[in-house]
Write a protein that holds these residues in place. Structure first.
Motif, short mmCIF file in Angstrom:
data_model
loop_
_atom_site.label_atom_id
_atom_site.label_comp_id
_atom_site.label_asym_id
_atom_site.label_seq_id
_atom_site.Cartn_x
_atom_site.Cartn_y
_atom_site.Cartn_z
N UNK A 139 0.84 -1.21 0.00
CA UNK A 139 0.00 0.00 0.00
C UNK A 139 0.87 1.25 0.00
N UNK A 140 0.64 2.13 -0.95
CA UNK A 140 1.44 3.35 -1.04
C UNK A 140 0.97 4.37 -0.01
N UNK A 141 1.93 4.98 0.68
CA UNK A 141 1.62 5.93 1.73
C UNK A 141 1.83 7.35 1.21
N UNK A 142 2.65 8.10 1.89
CA UNK A 142 2.91 9.50 1.53
C UNK A 142 3.72 9.59 0.24
N UNK A 143 3.36 10.54 -0.65
CA UNK A 143 4.16 10.83 -1.84
C UNK A 143 4.80 12.19 -1.64
N UNK A 144 6.14 12.23 -1.71
CA UNK A 144 6.88 13.47 -1.48
C UNK A 144 7.75 13.76 -2.70
N UNK A 145 7.70 14.99 -3.16
CA UNK A 145 8.42 15.38 -4.38
C UNK A 145 9.56 16.33 -4.06
N UNK A 146 10.62 16.24 -4.86
CA UNK A 146 11.73 17.17 -4.73
C UNK A 146 12.39 17.33 -6.09
N UNK A 147 13.51 18.08 -6.13
CA UNK A 147 14.17 18.36 -7.40
C UNK A 147 13.68 19.69 -7.97
N UNK A 148 14.47 20.27 -8.86
CA UNK A 148 14.17 21.61 -9.38
C UNK A 148 12.80 21.75 -9.99
N UNK A 149 12.32 20.70 -10.70
CA UNK A 149 11.04 20.81 -11.41
C UNK A 149 9.86 20.69 -10.45
N UNK A 150 10.12 20.23 -9.22
CA UNK A 150 9.03 20.21 -8.23
C UNK A 150 8.62 21.62 -7.84
N UNK A 151 9.44 22.62 -8.21
CA UNK A 151 9.07 24.02 -7.98
C UNK A 151 8.06 24.53 -9.00
N UNK A 152 7.78 23.72 -10.03
CA UNK A 152 6.81 24.11 -11.06
C UNK A 152 5.43 23.60 -10.66
N UNK A 153 4.58 24.51 -10.23
CA UNK A 153 3.25 24.12 -9.72
C UNK A 153 2.37 23.51 -10.80
N UNK A 154 2.57 23.88 -12.06
CA UNK A 154 1.77 23.31 -13.15
C UNK A 154 2.01 21.80 -13.23
N UNK A 155 3.28 21.39 -13.24
CA UNK A 155 3.62 19.97 -13.31
C UNK A 155 3.13 19.24 -12.06
N UNK A 156 3.33 19.84 -10.90
CA UNK A 156 2.94 19.20 -9.64
C UNK A 156 1.44 19.00 -9.56
N UNK A 157 0.66 20.04 -9.93
CA UNK A 157 -0.79 19.93 -9.85
C UNK A 157 -1.33 18.92 -10.87
N UNK A 158 -0.79 18.96 -12.07
CA UNK A 158 -1.24 18.03 -13.12
C UNK A 158 -0.91 16.58 -12.73
N UNK A 159 0.26 16.38 -12.14
CA UNK A 159 0.62 15.03 -11.68
C UNK A 159 -0.32 14.56 -10.59
N UNK A 160 -0.61 15.44 -9.62
CA UNK A 160 -1.56 15.09 -8.55
C UNK A 160 -2.93 14.74 -9.12
N UNK A 161 -3.39 15.52 -10.10
CA UNK A 161 -4.69 15.23 -10.75
C UNK A 161 -4.66 13.87 -11.45
N UNK A 162 -3.59 13.60 -12.19
CA UNK A 162 -3.50 12.38 -12.99
C UNK A 162 -3.46 11.12 -12.13
N UNK A 163 -2.76 11.18 -10.99
CA UNK A 163 -2.64 9.98 -10.15
C UNK A 163 -3.67 9.96 -9.02
N UNK A 164 -4.46 11.05 -8.92
CA UNK A 164 -5.51 11.16 -7.90
C UNK A 164 -4.96 10.98 -6.48
N UNK A 165 -3.79 11.57 -6.23
CA UNK A 165 -3.15 11.46 -4.92
C UNK A 165 -2.60 12.81 -4.48
N UNK A 166 -2.52 12.99 -3.17
CA UNK A 166 -1.89 14.17 -2.59
C UNK A 166 -0.37 14.04 -2.72
N UNK A 167 0.30 15.14 -3.06
CA UNK A 167 1.76 15.16 -3.14
C UNK A 167 2.31 16.29 -2.27
N UNK A 168 3.26 15.95 -1.41
CA UNK A 168 3.89 16.96 -0.57
C UNK A 168 5.21 17.42 -1.20
#
Length: 518
Positions: free
Chosen positions: A424-453
Motif C-alpha cells: 500500500x502506497x503511503x505518503x508521496x513526497x516530491x523534490x528536485x528543481x522541477x518540483x518548484x513548477x506548480x503546473x507539473x505538480x498539480x497536473x501530476x496530482x490530478x492524474x494519479x488522484x493522490x496528494x503530493x507533498x
C-alpha cells in the motif's frame, strides 16, 4: 580568514554537518545546523563533455576542483571554521564511473556519465541475442520450480545504456591500458563517490557504499555482492571492484592538506537514495518523486526486495548497521535536459516563466513533446520530437507540451508501480528543481488522484547526505529526531478528475508510439 584557520584560544565545537550533492548538472554544498537549517551554501555548474555524438563525459580533475571549492565556499560563507564541522556527507550521481591505475592513481579515461550512449549498439545486440533468450528461459524455469524471487530478476534481464555494466565492457574492449592493468590486478573501478573518497584520503580509502553499488547494474542486491556471473558474461574482471561499506559510516577523514584540518567523512550515498532519506521516507510504502535532470519514482519496500519487473528495478536504499532498506525504482531520463534545451533555443528566458506560459492557454492545441527519456521501452535510439505542430502553434503551446509530457510520464510510472509493487502506497513526497513548477505538480496530482507533498527546501540529496553523516557522527540521535526536522513547503491535492486528461494523454501516447525506433 583562510579556510580551516582558527582564531586564538580553544577550538570551536563541532556544531554543523556538511552535505554535498554531486549531481549531473551542478555540485552543491549546504552547511546545516542541528535544526537542519541551511547556514551556508555554494554551487558550481557541472560542464559535461561531448567528445563524440552520444558520448557524455566529465573531467575528473575539474569535478574534484569543484567539489573541494564548494565545500570551502559554503563553510566560509556561513562564517564558520572547518573545525566546527562534525561530519561530511557526500551524495553523488549514480552509475557515472571512472577507472584508474591502482599504483599511480592516474585515470585511464574521463568519467563516463550515466547519460552516455556509447554502449547503445552493445545493448541492442545483447538484448536481441539468443544467449539472453536462453538466460531468460533458464531463470524462468528456476523461478517456476523454486518460487524464489532471486531468479525472477534474471528472467526479465535486459540491458540499458544507463547501466554501468555495458559501458565497463566497452572500456575493456576499447581502452588497452585499462585491459592490461586489469590483467595485472592494477585497475580500480569507481563511481563518483569512490573517486572522491580516494582523492579526499590521498588514496588511503578505496570503497563505495551499498546504495551506489546497487545502482551500477553490476551489484546483486539479493546477495549484496558484485555479480560474478554477469561479469563473466561481459568479460569484466572481478578484481576491479571496491569493497562495499555501510551508507552511514566512518570512512576516515579528509587529508588535512585539503581543508586545513581533517574532516570526518561520515556518509556516502547515491543521489536518489539520499533524496529519499532527506524526505524521511523511512517506512514501507513511502514514495519519493524526484524531478531534476532525470525523473525518479522510488518506493520504500522495507526489508523486502522486489525483483525487477519491466519498467522497475530493485535497489538498496541504505544500509546502517544491521538495517538494510530496499527500494523499487522507475525512472525517466532527460527531464531537466529537455527544459535546458528549450531555454537554450529561447522558448523562454527564465524557468520561472514556464508555469505562467503553460497556464496562459487552455491546452497545448494537440501539440505533443516526446523527450528522449522513454527508457522503459528499451529503445536507446528514441529521439526527442514535437508532434502536432500547426501554423497557430506558439511558444506557449510548446512549453505547455513539454511540461505535460513530464506529468504524463509520471502517470505512466505511477500506474506501473501500483500494478507491480504490492505494498500500500503511503505518503508521496516530491523534490528536485522541477518540483518548484506548480503546473507539473498539480497536473501530476490530478492524474494519479493522490496528494503530493513538497518540502520547503527542494535540495533533498544534500540534506539526506547530511542526515546520514549526522547519524554516524552522533550529531543527530535517530530517525525520529530527523522526522521532526522536516518542513513541508506545499501540498498539492487533486483538483480535477484524471479522466479529463484522457484525450490529451491518449494523443501523447500515440506520439510516443510514432517516435519509437523500428
Amino acid at each position: 580568514m583562510p579556510c580551516g584557520q582558527q582564531e586564538s584560544g580553544a577550538a570551536a565545537p563541532a556544531r554543523y554537518v556538511v552535505g554535498v550533492d554531486v549531481g549531473s548538472t551542478a555540485v552543491k554544498c549546504h552547511v546545516y545546523d542541528r535544526a537542519a537549517a541551511v547556514r551556508g551554501s555554494s554551487y558550481r555548474k557541472v560542464e559535461s563533455l561531448y567528445p563524440r555524438p552520444g558520448w557524455v563525459e566529465l573531467d575528473p580533475e575539474v569535478l574534484w576542483s569543484q567539489f573541494v571549492g564548494v565545500i570551502k565556499e559554503a563553510v566560509q560563507g556561513a562564517g564558520l571554521h572547518m573545525r566546527q564541522i562534525a561530519g561530511l556527507g557526500i551524495s553523488t550521481q549514480r552509475a557515472t564511473f571512472i577507472t584508474w591505475h591502482k599504483r599511480t592513481g592516474k585515470p585511464f579515461h574521463n568519467f563516463i556519465s550515466w547519460q552516455d550512449l556509447r554502449s547503445a549498439e552493445l545493448v541492442n545486440s545483447w538484448n536481441k541475442s539468443l544467449l539472453l533468450k536462453v538466460i531468460h528461459l533458464i531463470f524462468t524455469v528456476l523461478h517456476f520450480l523454486t518460487r524464489n524471487d532471486r531468479y525472477l530478476a534474471p528472467s526479465f534481464l535486459t540491458f540499458s545504456t544507463q547501466q554501468t555494466s555495458m559501458k565497463l565492457s566497452w572500456v575493456f574492449k576499447n581502452i588497452h591500458e585499462a585491459e592490461e592493468a586489469a590483467k595485472k590486478n592494477n585497475c580500480c573501478f569507481g563511481t563518483v563517490d569512490t573517486w572522491l573518497l580516494y582523492r579526499l584520503t590521498k588514496g588511503s580509502v578505496y570503497a563505495t557504499d551499498y546504495s551506489n553499488a546497487s545502482a551500477t547494474g553490476v551489484f546483486e542486491p539479493f546477495t549484496k555482492c558484485w555479480n560474478p556471473t554477469l561479469c563473466n558474461l561481459l568479460s569484466i574482471p572481478m578484481s576491479i571492484y571496491p569493497p562495499v561499506k555501510d551508507t552511514s559510516f566512518n570512512f576516515g577523514s579528509a587529508d588535512s592538506e585539503i581543508f586545513g584540518v581533517p574532516i570526518p567523512i561520515m556518509a556516502v550515498v547515491a543521489d536518489q537514495q539520499s533524496a529519499m532519506f532527506g524526505e524521511c521516507c523511512f517506512h514501507p510504502g513511502d514514495v519519493k518523486l524526484t524531478m531534476g535532470t532525470g525523473g525518479f519514482w522510488n518506493v520504500n519496500t522495507g526489508e523486502h526486495i522486489f525483483a525487477s519487473r519491466r519498467g522497475l528495478y530493485p535497489l538498496i536504499g541504505w544500509k546502517i548497521g544491521e538495517e538494510v532498506v530496499y527500494l523499487t525504482e522507475g525512472c525517466m531520463s532527460d527531464i531537466g535536459t529537455a527544459i535546458k534545451w528549450a531555454q537554450d533555443i529561447n522558448l523562454f528566458t527564465n524557468v520561472d516563466e514556464m508555469e505562467k506560459m503553460a497556464r496562459s492557454i487552455v491546452d497545448s492545441q494537440g501539440v505533443c513533446f516526446v523527450p528522449g527519456f522513454q527508457v522503459s521501452v528499451n529503445d536507446p535510439y528514441l529521439c526527442s520530437s514535437f508532434m502536432g505542430l500547426k501554423p497557430s502553434t506558439t511558444r506557449n503551446h510548446l512549453v505547455r507540451a513539454i511540461l505535460e509530457s513530464i506529468a504524463f510520464r509520471n502517470k505512466q510510472l505511477y500506474d506501473i508501480i501500483v500494478k507491480k509493487v504490492h505494498i500500500p502506497l503511503q505518503t508521496i513526497r516530491a523534490d528536485g528543481g522541477i518540483s518548484n513548477n506548480s503546473f507539473v505538480m498539480q497536473m501530476t496530482s490530478d492524474l494519479i488522484s493522490k496528494k503530493i507533498e513538497k518540502p520547503a527546501n527542494a535540495e533533498m540529496s544534500s540534506l539526506g547526505a547530511a542526515f546520514l553523516a549526522g547519524l554516524a557522527s552522533g550529531f543527530w540521535t535517530d530517525k525520529e529526531q530527523l522526522k521532526k526536522l522536516r518542513r513541508i513547503g506545499a501540498v498539492f491535492e487533486p483538483q480535477k478528475d484524471s479522466e479529463e486528461y484522457k484525450p490529451a494523454m491518449d494523443t501523447w501516447l500515440q506520439a510516443v508510439k510514432r517516435s519509437l525506433h523500428r
